[in-house]
Structures are given as C-alpha cells and as structure tokens.
Write a protein that holds these residues in place. Sequence first.
Motif, PDB file in Angstrom:
ATOM      1  N   MET A 225       0.530  -5.610  -4.308  1.00  0.00           N
ATOM      2  CA  MET A 225      -0.194  -5.356  -5.527  1.00  0.00           C
ATOM      3  C   MET A 225       0.785  -4.951  -6.625  1.00  0.00           C
ATOM      4  N   ARG A 226       0.409  -5.283  -7.822  1.00  0.00           N
ATOM      5  CA  ARG A 226       1.219  -4.947  -9.000  1.00  0.00           C
ATOM      6  C   ARG A 226       0.624  -3.701  -9.663  1.00  0.00           C
ATOM      7  N   PHE A 227       1.458  -2.679  -9.832  1.00  0.00           N
ATOM      8  CA  PHE A 227       1.024  -1.414 -10.422  1.00  0.00           C
ATOM      9  C   PHE A 227       1.652  -1.226 -11.800  1.00  0.00           C
ATOM     10  N   TYR A 228       0.920  -0.510 -12.657  1.00  0.00           N
ATOM     11  CA  TYR A 228       1.461  -0.034 -13.921  1.00  0.00           C
ATOM     12  C   TYR A 228       1.064   1.434 -14.035  1.00  0.00           C
ATOM     13  N   LEU A 229       2.026   2.294 -14.404  1.00  0.00           N
ATOM     14  CA  LEU A 229       1.806   3.737 -14.427  1.00  0.00           C
ATOM     15  C   LEU A 229       1.986   4.279 -15.838  1.00  0.00           C
ATOM     16  N   ILE A 230       1.062   5.163 -16.260  1.00  0.00           N
ATOM     17  CA  ILE A 230       1.150   5.790 -17.570  1.00  0.00           C
ATOM     18  C   ILE A 230       0.914   7.291 -17.404  1.00  0.00           C
ATOM     19  N   ASP A 231       1.919   8.069 -17.768  1.00  0.00           N
ATOM     20  CA  ASP A 231       1.789   9.520 -17.761  1.00  0.00           C
ATOM     21  C   ASP A 231       2.887  10.069 -18.649  1.00  0.00           C
ATOM     22  N   GLU A 232       2.574  11.066 -19.453  1.00  0.00           N
ATOM     23  CA  GLU A 232       3.568  11.664 -20.335  1.00  0.00           C
ATOM     24  C   GLU A 232       4.602  12.467 -19.560  1.00  0.00           C
ATOM     25  N   ASN A 233       4.296  12.787 -18.313  1.00  0.00           N
ATOM     26  CA  ASN A 233       5.210  13.530 -17.454  1.00  0.00           C
ATOM     27  C   ASN A 233       5.937  12.534 -16.551  1.00  0.00           C
ATOM     28  N   SER A 234       7.229  12.353 -16.786  1.00  0.00           N
ATOM     29  CA  SER A 234       7.985  11.381 -15.994  1.00  0.00           C
ATOM     30  C   SER A 234       8.059  11.789 -14.519  1.00  0.00           C
ATOM     31  N   GLY A 235       7.897  13.086 -14.227  1.00  0.00           N
ATOM     32  CA  GLY A 235       7.881  13.538 -12.833  1.00  0.00           C
ATOM     33  C   GLY A 235       6.697  12.961 -12.069  1.00  0.00           C
ATOM     34  N   VAL A 236       5.549  12.863 -12.738  1.00  0.00           N
ATOM     35  CA  VAL A 236       4.361  12.271 -12.112  1.00  0.00           C
ATOM     36  C   VAL A 236       4.594  10.783 -11.852  1.00  0.00           C
ATOM     37  N   ILE A 237       5.187  10.107 -12.829  1.00  0.00           N
ATOM     38  CA  ILE A 237       5.494   8.679 -12.659  1.00  0.00           C
ATOM     39  C   ILE A 237       6.429   8.490 -11.465  1.00  0.00           C
ATOM     40  N   ASN A 238       7.467   9.310 -11.371  1.00  0.00           N
ATOM     41  CA  ASN A 238       8.413   9.193 -10.257  1.00  0.00           C
ATOM     42  C   ASN A 238       7.745   9.471  -8.914  1.00  0.00           C
ATOM     43  N   THR A 239       6.847  10.452  -8.878  1.00  0.00           N
ATOM     44  CA  THR A 239       6.128  10.759  -7.644  1.00  0.00           C
ATOM     45  C   THR A 239       5.270   9.567  -7.216  1.00  0.00           C
ATOM     46  N   LEU A 240       4.543   8.983  -8.170  1.00  0.00           N
ATOM     47  CA  LEU A 240       3.705   7.816  -7.850  1.00  0.00           C
ATOM     48  C   LEU A 240       4.555   6.626  -7.401  1.00  0.00           C
ATOM     49  N   LYS A 241       5.677   6.389  -8.079  1.00  0.00           N
ATOM     50  CA  LYS A 241       6.568   5.298  -7.685  1.00  0.00           C
ATOM     51  C   LYS A 241       7.064   5.507  -6.252  1.00  0.00           C
ATOM     52  N   THR A 242       7.432   6.729  -5.932  1.00  0.00           N
ATOM     53  CA  THR A 242       7.917   7.032  -4.583  1.00  0.00           C
ATOM     54  C   THR A 242       6.834   6.761  -3.549  1.00  0.00           C
ATOM     55  N   ILE A 243       5.615   7.207  -3.818  1.00  0.00           N
ATOM     56  CA  ILE A 243       4.503   6.981  -2.885  1.00  0.00           C
ATOM     57  C   ILE A 243       4.261   5.487  -2.704  1.00  0.00           C
ATOM     58  N   ILE A 244       4.208   4.754  -3.805  1.00  0.00           N
ATOM     59  CA  ILE A 244       3.916   3.316  -3.744  1.00  0.00           C
ATOM     60  C   ILE A 244       4.983   2.582  -2.942  1.00  0.00           C
ATOM     61  N   TYR A 245       6.254   2.902  -3.177  1.00  0.00           N
ATOM     62  CA  TYR A 245       7.332   2.199  -2.469  1.00  0.00           C
ATOM     63  C   TYR A 245       7.479   2.659  -1.027  1.00  0.00           C
ATOM     64  N   GLU A 246       7.418   3.971  -0.783  1.00  0.00           N
ATOM     65  CA  GLU A 246       7.592   4.460   0.585  1.00  0.00           C
ATOM     66  C   GLU A 246       6.459   4.030   1.509  1.00  0.00           C
ATOM     67  N   GLN A 247       5.262   3.888   0.954  1.00  0.00           N
ATOM     68  CA  GLN A 247       4.112   3.475   1.761  1.00  0.00           C
ATOM     69  C   GLN A 247       3.891   1.959   1.725  1.00  0.00           C
ATOM     70  N   SER A 248       4.796   1.225   1.083  1.00  0.00           N
ATOM     71  CA  SER A 248       4.720  -0.244   0.983  1.00  0.00           C
ATOM     72  C   SER A 248       3.369  -0.709   0.446  1.00  0.00           C
ATOM     73  N   LEU A 249       2.945  -0.085  -0.644  1.00  0.00           N
ATOM     74  CA  LEU A 249       1.645  -0.408  -1.235  1.00  0.00           C
ATOM     75  C   LEU A 249       1.737  -1.518  -2.281  1.00  0.00           C
ATOM     76  N   GLY A 250       2.929  -1.844  -2.709  1.00  0.00           N
ATOM     77  CA  GLY A 250       3.106  -2.860  -3.730  1.00  0.00           C
ATOM     78  C   GLY A 250       4.347  -2.569  -4.536  1.00  0.00           C
ATOM     79  N   HIS A 251       4.342  -3.043  -5.784  1.00  0.00           N
ATOM     80  CA  HIS A 251       5.490  -2.875  -6.659  1.00  0.00           C
ATOM     81  C   HIS A 251       5.038  -2.317  -8.003  1.00  0.00           C
ATOM     82  N   VAL A 252       5.814  -1.403  -8.529  1.00  0.00           N
ATOM     83  CA  VAL A 252       5.560  -0.881  -9.864  1.00  0.00           C
ATOM     84  C   VAL A 252       6.228  -1.842 -10.835  1.00  0.00           C
ATOM     85  N   HIS A 253       5.421  -2.560 -11.588  1.00  0.00           N
ATOM     86  CA  HIS A 253       5.935  -3.563 -12.521  1.00  0.00           C
ATOM     87  C   HIS A 253       6.199  -2.996 -13.899  1.00  0.00           C
ATOM     88  N   GLY A 254       5.841  -1.738 -14.095  1.00  0.00           N
ATOM     89  CA  GLY A 254       6.119  -1.108 -15.362  1.00  0.00           C
ATOM     90  C   GLY A 254       5.535   0.293 -15.416  1.00  0.00           C
TER      91      GLY A 254
END
Length: 184
Positions: A1-30
């Motif tokens: 699945m293709r994900f796009y993340l929006i949050d003013e806190n880059s820490g939240v974005i990094n946490t979500l990216k880590t979860i998505i990649y470590e759990q093989s849920l898809g790719h963060v496309h932006g």
Amino acid sequence: MRFYLIDENSGVINTLKTIIYEQSLGHVHGFAVDPADALDDLEHIKPDIVIFDMVMQKMNWTTFLAKAREMLADAVYIVLTQTSDKALIAEAYENGVEIVIQKPINGVEVTHILRRVIRNLNILQTVRQMQELMGKIDPFGNFMEKIQFSRPDAVHERVEDLLRKIGILGESGSRDIIALIAHL
C-alpha cells in the motif's frame, strides 16, 4: 500500500514511517508538515492511505480533508488526534474519516488498524477487478442484459475465462456455474 503522512511534528511522522516499514505494511510515498504542501503532493502521488493530524496550525482539518477527498475520493483517510471530544471524533467520521487513532501513538494499535484497513482495501480492489472482468454490472447483478455478445458461445467463454482468472475453473461446481449463467 502507498501511504502519505501529514503531521506538524516530524517525530510522529518518523514513528509512523518506522511502524509501516518494520511491519511491512507498505511504502511511505511522501510526507509533509504543512497541509498545503501535502495537498500539492497528493494529486501527483495518489496514495491509498492518507494519515493526518487533526490539529494543524496552517489549515483546519475539515478544509484539508474536503480538498483531499476532492482529489482522491477513493483513498482511505485516517486521522490522528489527542482529543477525546466525542463530538469532534463523530464529526471526523461523518466527514469521511475511516479511523481515528488517539495520540500518543501505540505501535501495536497502529499496526493492527493499518493491517485491517489494508485487508479491506485489498478486498475492495479484488471486487473491482472481478467487476471489470465480468464487464458492466448493474447494482442488481443483471450484467447479461448490458453485454452484447457477438457469438452464442461468448457467454460460456467469458464465464470460463473469469473462473480461470480467479482460480476456480477446475473446482467442483465450476461447470454448474458456467451452465447456470449460460442458461440465463
């Protein structure tokens, strides 16, 4: 699945990216910290799932969601929030948000939610593919009236091809399905 993340806190974005990649849920496309930048990206990236924070300084979340849904009506929208205001959460669901995830982010919860959303998207995509294979289908399933067949055996061939593509042509009952549909 293709994900796009929006949050003013880059820490939240990094946490979500880590979860998505470590759990093989898809790719963060932006990703973006500014909702206006996100809207510019969404039109080109066309993600399957958009995850955004409900509290954005530069744009109201309802404005963002309305503009995003105009561009990507089929995307799944997931909102992050720290609020426990039931009326605000209800408003999110009424505006087309699929899931509301409470902050702080719990990795197990996010993984479970995203797996469920991905499973539902995969089912929806399979149904759409089956509809495309069958041709034009009206809501009541009377597709036979809408398809023009040039040869009498075209129905038989088309149904057989569909059953082959979904992998059940050789299964017991497949010949009965073909005969039944050909009879209709």
